[in-house]
Design an enzyme around this catalytic site. Structure first.
Site, PDB file in Angstrom:
ATOM      1  N   GLU A   1      54.159  47.929   1.980  1.00 31.64           N
ATOM      2  CA  GLU A   1      53.218  47.463   3.355  1.00 31.64           C
ATOM      3  C   GLU A   1      52.521  49.036   3.293  1.00 31.64           C
ATOM      4  O   GLU A   1      52.668  50.186   3.095  1.00 31.64           O
ATOM      5  CB  GLU A   1      54.940  47.766   4.041  1.00 31.64           C
ATOM      6  CG  GLU A   1      54.256  47.959   5.242  1.00 31.64           C
ATOM      7  CD  GLU A   1      55.220  48.919   6.785  1.00 31.64           C
ATOM      8  OE1 GLU A   1      56.923  49.355   6.064  1.00 31.64           O
ATOM      9  OE2 GLU A   1      54.946  48.884   7.853  1.00 31.64           O
TER      10      GLU A   1
ATOM     11  N   ASP B   1      52.465  55.998  15.672  1.00 35.64           N
ATOM     12  CA  ASP B   1      52.853  56.750  14.323  1.00 35.64           C
ATOM     13  C   ASP B   1      52.547  57.945  14.158  1.00 35.64           C
ATOM     14  O   ASP B   1      52.356  58.375  14.913  1.00 35.64           O
ATOM     15  CB  ASP B   1      52.064  55.755  13.480  1.00 35.64           C
ATOM     16  CG  ASP B   1      51.438  54.984  12.419  1.00 35.64           C
ATOM     17  OD1 ASP B   1      52.748  54.289  11.693  1.00 35.64           O
ATOM     18  OD2 ASP B   1      50.846  53.895  13.032  1.00 35.64           O
TER      19      ASP B   1
END
Lengths: 427, 243
Positions: B34, B45
């Site tokens: 990924e 994030d």
């Protein structure tokens, strides 16, 4: 009977929401993670409950024990004399959270938060309070678990509601007016305006900073989902009590500061698809429903907590010093904001005059002095009952009388003077 | 076999080391890679991944070529992670760049959360462009939505168990997994804040078909270089197989 009505589980609405709940975020330019900071601020198990989304969460035995100590289950009462006075065919019930020793629903989450803080060895907790109900609940809950507590009380309330301060002190809390000199944030606000009336957002920032610097834990009174999770005890009890009476709620009503008493009553009904309409009542002096924006905003003025998506008047909003301090908060809990945006929950706003009239009528007919915050719900209930009368509908209206107003008599006295021409019996 | 999905931010810590790490991970047993494409606002994030995004900004001029090189070198599924918000106006440019780089799958962490009523439409566009969907959901996604969008997941459903990557907020991994496992039949990969090996074991035991790891690997890379991070990949492979 107590065993039958007091639930064993809290209910979490998130799995049943109509769309995904936007999660808390760190701001784009964050120098530190506010989400990470929560780990130093909030008891571990409270955080775990906030972020482990489960529909039903078991209530620990020790918490149930203290719920019984403070008089849970609280009574569900019928406002039959109010019905008679209004001449409405509607049946009106109210869940009386004012029957707890601290006089409001706030104790329902203060107890589990104190329990979880104590469980991890914490000896001191902090919080903020506006009207004083939350601070009172934290002072008592901390003492029930042999902990100390420091309460930052919005200055305008501190000055106008000295009896609230006394109760908090009697329960063992230390109480300071906010903005104060005890924190950097408070000092900064005071240096900009030495007569600053304070706000819930500022007091919250002070309580957070104070806890952070001393490794205490912060107790959160509203807005976060975990608080409404604990408050669901109100709605879970109400459902059982209505069932015992053979009644089904058509309309459920509550007032909204941050949204915890409203969500506490209403969410279990939404989750089990009971009730046809849900009405949230706020103050038109703090017009978050009509003027608030649905956006990511900080729950506290200093921006120490993560951004959450909510209906908000802006974190720096300084509300007018209105009579019902509990409704002064700038935001609405994220789940409640989302349900309002989706049209599941209707929002209404009432001004002081209407609220006073409703409170007075309730006092005259039912004998209970409602908290001015809860009187917003009463104003909405009266409108619902009169609409039912006009349409000859025998509907069942249930509302949360989230607190009593026996410590708000100074406010009521001032309202009596200002609204002396408003005759409650004119309804 | 359960899956191990290894994450790194494109070009982190340098283009060469990124390639070394990603190719090495495949040798250590990663089933899919990924790759994070730095967004304008990394809203979901955590601090470590955000730091890596900032660090690679200096390599942005040849980042797509680096991705293309990785695509040519590996034969496992290559998945791009990027925020839909950044590509709303130039979706076609994104998919053509990805396809040209050998990317197979596309994961938008903001799709279900910020565009809940466009999920079907976007998933269809991704498929029409010849890419496959990885659908990202979190615990705050209601049951009805999880069920619905799980059907759109071509490669797998990615379940992010924490509100942000790399921040060890206390959660009950087994309770969270129990809920989602009972809702979906899709291949279920758990990640986004798996902060320790115990979490990984619990996720697998509770019914995950695999795990995705990023922050811990980047932290290990920062502590003990590519070699150390690859050792962790190998450890994770053992745990995933043996849990």
């Amino acid at each position: 009977m107590v065993d039958d009505i007091l639930p064993k589980y809290w209910y979490n609405i998130i799995p049943d929401l109509p769309e995904p709940l936007p999660p808390p975020r760190d701001p784009p330019d964050a120098e530190f993670s506010r989400i990470d900071l929560l780990r130093q601020l909030i008891p571990r198990e409270v955080l775990r409950q906030q972020f482990t989304v489960e529909r039903l969460v078991k209530i620990p035995e020790e918490v149930l024990d203290r719920y019984v100590t403070i008089g849970r289950p609280t009574p569900l009462m019928r406002a039959s004399k109010l019905e008679e006075r209004l001449g409405t065919p509607a049946r009106i019930y109210f869940k009386y959270e004012g029957a707890t020793p601290t006089g409001s629903h706030k104790i329902n989450t203060a107890i589990p938060q104190a329990h979880f803080a104590r469980e991890e060895g914490i000896e001191h907790v902090t919080t903020e309070t506006g009207a004083g109900q939350w601070g009172t609940a934290v002072s008592l809950a901390a003492s029930l678990y042999s902990m100390s507590s420091t309460i930052f009380m919005v200055r305008v309330s501190y000055e106008h509601k000295p009896m609230r301060r006394v109760i908090m002190q009697l329960y063992g809390g230390e109480v300071y007016p906010s903005p104060s000199d005890l924190t950097d944030y408070g000092k900064r606000i005071k240096s900009e305006d030495s007569t600053h009336p304070g706000s819930l957002g500022i007091a919250m920032s002070e309580a957070l900073e104070y806890a952070l610097k001393r490794n205490y834990r912060y107790m959160i009174g509203s807005v976060l989902d975990v608080v409404i999770l604990h408050q669901s005890v109100i709605g879970m009890e109400t459902m059982k009590q209505l069932e015992t009476l053979g009644e089904e709620a058509d309309v459920l009503v509550g007032c909204v500061g941050g949204g915890s008493n409203f969500g506490g009553l209403v969410y279990p009904f939404i989750g089990s698809k009971k009730g046809k309409r849900y009405v949230a009542a706020a103050s038109s002096e703090v017009p978050k429903f009509s003027r608030g924006e649905y956006k990511y905003d900080f729950p506290d003025s200093a921006g120490l907590l993560p951004l959450v998506k909510m209906i908000s008047l802006g974190k720096d909003y300084v509300p007018p010093p209105i009579y019902s301090g509990g409704l002064r908060y700038h935001g609405v809990a994220p789940s409640l904001s989302l349900l309002m945006k989706n049209g599941v929950i209707e929002g209404v706003e009432y001004g002081e005059g209407e609220v006073f009239k409703a409170a007075k009528l309730f006092m005259e007919t039912q004998g209970i002095v409602p908290a001015p915050e809860s009187a917003h719900a009463i104003a909405a209930v009266i409108d619902e009952a009169l609409a039912a009368k006009a349409r000859k509908e025998k509907k069942v209206i249930v509302f949360n009388l989230s607190g009593h107003g026996l410590l708000d008599l100074t406010n009521y006295e001032s309202m009596m003077r200002r609204w002396k021409d408003e005759k409650s019996s004119g309804l | 076999m359960r899956s191990l999905v290894v994450y790194d931010t494109l070009c982190y810590p340098t283009p060469e080391k990124f390639l070394e790490f990603m190719m090495g991970s495949v040798k250590q047993g990663a089933n899919a890679l990924e790759v994070g494409i730095p967004p304008r606002y990394a809203k979901y994030d955590g601090p470590v991944i955000r730091r890596s995004y900032r660090a690679v900004s200096k390599f942005s001029s040849n980042a797509w070529e680096v991705l293309g090189e990785l695509g040519r070198e590996v034969d496992v599924d290559l998945i791009a992670l990027t925020y839909l918000e950044d590509w709303l106006g130039n979706f076609n440019e994104l998919v053509s760049k990805l396809k040209g780089s050998g990317v197979k799958g596309l994961l938008f962490p903001d799709l279900v959360i910020d565009f809940p009523f466009d999920v079907e439409k976007i998933a269809e566009k991704v498929r029409n462009a010849g890419l496959r969907n990885v659908i990202f959901v979190t615990p705050t996604v209601p049951d009805s939505f999880i069920k619905r969008v799980s059907k759109l997941a071509d490669l797998f459903l990615y379940y992010g168990i924490r509100p942000t990557t790399g921040v060890p907020i206390p959660v009950s991994v087994d309770a969270l997994l129990g809920r989602v496992r009972s809702l979906v039949e899709s291949k279920l990969i758990v990640g986004f804040g798996l902060s320790n090996l115990e979490d990984v074991r619990k996720a697998i035991k509770a019914g995950a078909d695999g795990i995705a790891v990023g922050t811990s690997l980047i932290e290990e890379m920062e502590r003990s270089g590519i070699e150390g991070a690859l050792r962790l990949v190998s450890n994770l492979r053992e745990i995933v197989d043996g849990a």
